[in-house]
Design a protein around this motif. Structure first.
Motif, PDB file in Angstrom:
ATOM      1  N   LEU A 191       0.832  -1.204   0.000  1.00  0.00           N
ATOM      2  CA  LEU A 191       0.000   0.000   0.000  1.00  0.00           C
ATOM      3  C   LEU A 191       0.867   1.255   0.000  1.00  0.00           C
ATOM      4  O   LEU A 191       0.601   2.209  -0.732  1.00  0.00           O
ATOM      5  N   PHE A 192       1.936   1.240   0.791  1.00  0.00           N
ATOM      6  CA  PHE A 192       2.835   2.398   0.839  1.00  0.00           C
ATOM      7  C   PHE A 192       3.506   2.634  -0.521  1.00  0.00           C
ATOM      8  O   PHE A 192       3.646   3.781  -0.969  1.00  0.00           O
ATOM      9  N   LEU A 193       3.914   1.567  -1.178  1.00  0.00           N
ATOM     10  CA  LEU A 193       4.636   1.705  -2.448  1.00  0.00           C
ATOM     11  C   LEU A 193       3.802   2.435  -3.508  1.00  0.00           C
ATOM     12  O   LEU A 193       4.364   3.067  -4.403  1.00  0.00           O
ATOM     13  N   LYS A 194       2.501   2.352  -3.399  1.00  0.00           N
ATOM     14  CA  LYS A 194       1.638   3.031  -4.364  1.00  0.00           C
ATOM     15  C   LYS A 194       1.720   4.549  -4.229  1.00  0.00           C
ATOM     16  O   LYS A 194       1.279   5.280  -5.114  1.00  0.00           O
ATOM     17  N   THR A 195       2.297   5.042  -3.124  1.00  0.00           N
ATOM     18  CA  THR A 195       2.435   6.495  -2.916  1.00  0.00           C
ATOM     19  C   THR A 195       3.795   7.016  -3.376  1.00  0.00           C
ATOM     20  O   THR A 195       4.043   8.219  -3.316  1.00  0.00           O
ATOM     21  N   VAL A 196       4.685   6.116  -3.817  1.00  0.00           N
ATOM     22  CA  VAL A 196       6.052   6.511  -4.163  1.00  0.00           C
ATOM     23  C   VAL A 196       6.100   6.991  -5.616  1.00  0.00           C
ATOM     24  O   VAL A 196       5.751   6.238  -6.532  1.00  0.00           O
ATOM     25  N   PRO A 197       6.537   8.229  -5.859  1.00  0.00           N
ATOM     26  CA  PRO A 197       6.624   8.734  -7.238  1.00  0.00           C
ATOM     27  C   PRO A 197       7.846   8.176  -7.962  1.00  0.00           C
ATOM     28  O   PRO A 197       8.738   7.582  -7.330  1.00  0.00           O
ATOM     29  N   PRO A 198       7.945   8.378  -9.264  1.00  0.00           N
ATOM     30  CA  PRO A 198       9.120   7.919 -10.014  1.00  0.00           C
ATOM     31  C   PRO A 198      10.388   8.598  -9.518  1.00  0.00           C
ATOM     32  O   PRO A 198      10.359   9.728  -9.017  1.00  0.00           O
ATOM     33  N   GLY A 199      11.517   7.889  -9.669  1.00  0.00           N
ATOM     34  CA  GLY A 199      12.812   8.477  -9.366  1.00  0.00           C
ATOM     35  C   GLY A 199      13.245   8.389  -7.928  1.00  0.00           C
ATOM     36  O   GLY A 199      14.272   8.957  -7.553  1.00  0.00           O
ATOM     37  N   VAL A 200      12.495   7.674  -7.081  1.00  0.00           N
ATOM     38  CA  VAL A 200      12.833   7.591  -5.656  1.00  0.00           C
ATOM     39  C   VAL A 200      13.447   6.235  -5.301  1.00  0.00           C
ATOM     40  O   VAL A 200      14.454   6.160  -4.599  1.00  0.00           O
ATOM     41  N   MET A 201      12.870   5.141  -5.797  1.00  0.00           N
ATOM     42  CA  MET A 201      13.316   3.800  -5.425  1.00  0.00           C
ATOM     43  C   MET A 201      13.451   2.890  -6.637  1.00  0.00           C
ATOM     44  O   MET A 201      12.723   3.038  -7.624  1.00  0.00           O
ATOM     45  N   GLN A 202      14.365   1.936  -6.521  1.00  0.00           N
ATOM     46  CA  GLN A 202      14.426   0.841  -7.479  1.00  0.00           C
ATOM     47  C   GLN A 202      14.674  -0.454  -6.717  1.00  0.00           C
ATOM     48  O   GLN A 202      15.338  -0.468  -5.689  1.00  0.00           O
ATOM     49  N   PHE A 203      14.104  -1.536  -7.240  1.00  0.00           N
ATOM     50  CA  PHE A 203      14.176  -2.836  -6.569  1.00  0.00           C
ATOM     51  C   PHE A 203      14.936  -3.835  -7.432  1.00  0.00           C
ATOM     52  O   PHE A 203      14.766  -3.874  -8.659  1.00  0.00           O
ATOM     53  N   GLU A 204      15.741  -4.661  -6.777  1.00  0.00           N
ATOM     54  CA  GLU A 204      16.311  -5.857  -7.399  1.00  0.00           C
ATOM     55  C   GLU A 204      15.675  -7.053  -6.719  1.00  0.00           C
ATOM     56  O   GLU A 204      15.735  -7.173  -5.493  1.00  0.00           O
ATOM     57  N   ILE A 205      15.038  -7.900  -7.510  1.00  0.00           N
ATOM     58  CA  ILE A 205      14.256  -9.013  -6.961  1.00  0.00           C
ATOM     59  C   ILE A 205      14.759 -10.321  -7.582  1.00  0.00           C
ATOM     60  O   ILE A 205      14.728 -10.494  -8.805  1.00  0.00           O
ATOM     61  N   GLY A 206      15.199 -11.237  -6.743  1.00  0.00           N
ATOM     62  CA  GLY A 206      15.714 -12.507  -7.243  1.00  0.00           C
ATOM     63  C   GLY A 206      14.607 -13.524  -7.426  1.00  0.00           C
ATOM     64  O   GLY A 206      14.092 -14.076  -6.446  1.00  0.00           O
ATOM     65  N   VAL A 207      14.226 -13.770  -8.663  1.00  0.00           N
ATOM     66  CA  VAL A 207      13.283 -14.854  -8.963  1.00  0.00           C
ATOM     67  C   VAL A 207      14.049 -16.171  -9.009  1.00  0.00           C
ATOM     68  O   VAL A 207      13.603 -17.196  -8.492  1.00  0.00           O
ATOM     69  N   GLN A 208      15.217 -16.160  -9.637  1.00  0.00           N
ATOM     70  CA  GLN A 208      16.135 -17.301  -9.786  1.00  0.00           C
ATOM     71  C   GLN A 208      15.584 -18.403 -10.680  1.00  0.00           C
ATOM     72  O   GLN A 208      16.191 -18.781 -11.655  1.00  0.00           O
ATOM     73  N   SER A 209      14.394 -18.921 -10.352  1.00  0.00           N
ATOM     74  CA  SER A 209      13.771 -19.975 -11.167  1.00  0.00           C
ATOM     75  C   SER A 209      12.310 -20.086 -10.742  1.00  0.00           C
ATOM     76  O   SER A 209      11.939 -19.685  -9.640  1.00  0.00           O
ATOM     77  N   THR A 210      11.488 -20.624 -11.648  1.00  0.00           N
ATOM     78  CA  THR A 210      10.102 -20.934 -11.274  1.00  0.00           C
ATOM     79  C   THR A 210       9.887 -22.440 -11.168  1.00  0.00           C
ATOM     80  O   THR A 210       8.765 -22.889 -10.936  1.00  0.00           O
ATOM     81  N   ASN A 211      10.959 -23.203 -11.334  1.00  0.00           N
ATOM     82  CA  ASN A 211      10.890 -24.660 -11.202  1.00  0.00           C
ATOM     83  C   ASN A 211      10.936 -24.996  -9.709  1.00  0.00           C
ATOM     84  O   ASN A 211      11.950 -24.783  -9.038  1.00  0.00           O
ATOM     85  N   LYS A 212       9.834 -25.521  -9.170  1.00  0.00           N
ATOM     86  CA  LYS A 212       9.749 -25.738  -7.725  1.00  0.00           C
ATOM     87  C   LYS A 212      10.731 -26.795  -7.235  1.00  0.00           C
ATOM     88  O   LYS A 212      11.236 -26.712  -6.100  1.00  0.00           O
ATOM     89  N   LYS A 213      11.036 -27.783  -8.060  1.00  0.00           N
ATOM     90  CA  LYS A 213      12.028 -28.791  -7.681  1.00  0.00           C
ATOM     91  C   LYS A 213      13.403 -28.143  -7.556  1.00  0.00           C
ATOM     92  O   LYS A 213      14.184 -28.458  -6.644  1.00  0.00           O
ATOM     93  N   THR A 214      13.692 -27.212  -8.461  1.00  0.00           N
ATOM     94  CA  THR A 214      14.954 -26.471  -8.413  1.00  0.00           C
ATOM     95  C   THR A 214      15.032 -25.616  -7.151  1.00  0.00           C
ATOM     96  O   THR A 214      16.042 -25.613  -6.439  1.00  0.00           O
ATOM     97  N   LEU A 215      13.966 -24.882  -6.862  1.00  0.00           N
ATOM     98  CA  LEU A 215      13.952 -23.993  -5.697  1.00  0.00           C
ATOM     99  C   LEU A 215      14.115 -24.801  -4.401  1.00  0.00           C
ATOM    100  O   LEU A 215      14.824 -24.383  -3.480  1.00  0.00           O
ATOM    101  N   CYS A 216      13.487 -25.963  -4.345  1.00  0.00           N
ATOM    102  CA  CYS A 216      13.613 -26.821  -3.173  1.00  0.00           C
ATOM    103  C   CYS A 216      15.069 -27.271  -2.994  1.00  0.00           C
ATOM    104  O   CYS A 216      15.597 -27.278  -1.880  1.00  0.00           O
ATOM    105  N   ALA A 217      15.723 -27.618  -4.102  1.00  0.00           N
ATOM    106  CA  ALA A 217      17.095 -28.128  -4.040  1.00  0.00           C
ATOM    107  C   ALA A 217      18.082 -27.090  -3.523  1.00  0.00           C
ATOM    108  O   ALA A 217      19.093 -27.439  -2.910  1.00  0.00           O
ATOM    109  N   VAL A 218      17.796 -25.818  -3.760  1.00  0.00           N
ATOM    110  CA  VAL A 218      18.722 -24.769  -3.316  1.00  0.00           C
ATOM    111  C   VAL A 218      18.221 -24.039  -2.072  1.00  0.00           C
ATOM    112  O   VAL A 218      18.757 -22.999  -1.682  1.00  0.00           O
ATOM    113  N   GLY A 219      17.177 -24.584  -1.446  1.00  0.00           N
ATOM    114  CA  GLY A 219      16.716 -24.044  -0.181  1.00  0.00           C
ATOM    115  C   GLY A 219      15.966 -22.737  -0.274  1.00  0.00           C
ATOM    116  O   GLY A 219      15.932 -21.967   0.692  1.00  0.00           O
ATOM    117  N   ARG A 220      15.348 -22.478  -1.417  1.00  0.00           N
ATOM    118  CA  ARG A 220      14.559 -21.254  -1.562  1.00  0.00           C
ATOM    119  C   ARG A 220      13.063 -21.578  -1.473  1.00  0.00           C
ATOM    120  O   ARG A 220      12.644 -22.706  -1.748  1.00  0.00           O
TER     121      ARG A 220
END
Length: 372
Positions: A64-93
């Motif tokens: 909800l707070f993020l919807k109040t943030v204008p452009p040029g203030v924040m940027q996010f790096e988000i690790g998806v890594q994989s969408t394969n659930k067997k893979t994510l399980c193997a690496v503890g994610r």
């Protein structure tokens, strides 16, 4: 309070970019949201703050707070890594990919989002990676980073890799060279895909064209097919002029030979090269005023129509400068529409370039539309 003081020093100094080094910034809501609120309430309209977050853990309050943030203030790096659930399980994610994607989709477009995928993880072959690629690209990230698994000394992954047949560089950056699921040739293929993603997506220069091709042909089909063709024809070792990647894609879309046309038409389903070519023209002319147009580009121009469009959009104050920092072209689809393929007709568009005002942005205005 110490963090607030440090942030204020950066703001007072007009620092352009501040990166928080936490690998997972958003673990304690009362802390991380308080820091965000301080940044927003004291922002200087100059400093960008970078956070590496786990989007799965974003609370309702945070979203909800993020919807109040204008452009040029924040940027996010988000690790998806994989969408394969067997893979994510193997690496503890966490394997809760659904919540992760739901939260990423709720992050407003005012926040630059950079999503990461990692090649070389357990149980992830080229087909599985392609599925992860498509699902991640459907979120329309501002940037997609293709990373390659690094086998670091002393980690659990090193022990796993030694037992299960991984090979990797013995010197920094310790990148994976092959796995039981990804042979070396597939790693090389993904390196080529990475080059094309940087050129055609992360650059932002082809936003309309690639959004359409990805929607119609599939992002993985497009980038993987382009990488195969580019590697066979020596594209990656060729000198790259300023307009190189525009010319290469225009060549593909022209169907100059059956092989290049097959990259798109045989895999594309509903993808129409003529519409993609119109969007490529739009992306090309949107970037800035051209001293001349390359052979692949058809400029449909009328000086009288250009003058009329300027008069209707703010008037003409200085004819020489107003014409110098603008252009006009006509398209058979409306490139500014969300689904341009549904808007067949004649669309005259006025392009206004930032010119004398470096802080301004290039703009496009629909000057005239005629539907078929």
């Amino acid at each position: 309070e110490r963090v607030f003081q440090d942030i204020q020093r950066f703001l007072d100094a007009g620092v352009r970019l501040v990166k928080f080094v936490d690998r997972t910034y958003n673990l304690k809501p009362e802390r991380y949201i308080s820091i965000w609120k301080y940044i927003l309430s004291h922002h200087n309209k100059k400093t960008m703050f970078h956070f590496e977050i786990e989007a799965e853990f974003l609370t309702d309050e945070a979203l909800l707070f993020l919807k109040t943030v204008p452009p040029g203030v924040m940027q996010f790096e988000i690790g998806v890594q994989s969408t394969n659930k067997k893979t994510l399980c193997a690496v503890g994610r966490s394997q809760n990919v659904e919540t992760l994607f739901e939260n990423i989709a709720q992050i407003p477009r005012t926040i630059h989002s950079h999503l990461d995928l990692i090649a070389g993880l357990p149980f992830e072959d080229l087909k599985s990676f392609g599925k992860s690629f498509d699902l991640t690209m459907e979120l329309k990230p501002d940037a997609l980073q293709l990373g390659f698994l690094k086998i670091l000394h002393g980690t659990e992954m090193e022990q796993y890799a030694k037992k299960n047949g991984w090979t990797w560089m013995e010197q920094p950056p310790y990148e994976t060279l092959s796995t039981p699921y990804l042979p070396y040739k597939d790693i090389l293929h993904l390196k080529d895909v990475e080059t094309l993603v940087d050129a055609y997506w992360n650059s932002g220069a082809f936003s309309k064209t690639i959004a359409y091709i990805g929607r119609m042909a599939g992002f993985w089909n497009f980038f993987s097919g382009m990488a195969e063709y580019a590697r066979r024809t020596g594209v990656f070792s060729a000198p790259r002029r300023e307009q190189f990647w525009f010319e290469f894609l225009a060549h593909i879309l022209s169907g100059a030979d059956g092989e290049t046309a097959a990259i798109l038409t045989n895999r594309a389903g509903k993808m129409r090269p003529d519409i993609a070519k119109e969007l490529l023209r739009f992306d090309f002319i949107s970037a800035g005023k051209k001293g001349g147009f390359p052979p692949w580009y058809t400029h449909i121009y009328s000086k009288d129509a250009h003058r009329s469009a300027l008069e209707q959009n703010g008037g003409i104050r200085n004819a020489r400068l107003d014409f110098a920092y603008s252009d006009l072209d006509t398209f058979t689809v409306n490139p500014m529409a969300e689904t341009p393929e549904e808007t067949r007709g004649s669309f005259r568009i006025l392009f206004l370039y930032r010119g004398r005002n470096p802080e301004a942005k290039n703009r496009q205005i629909l000057a005239e539309e005629k539907y078929e």
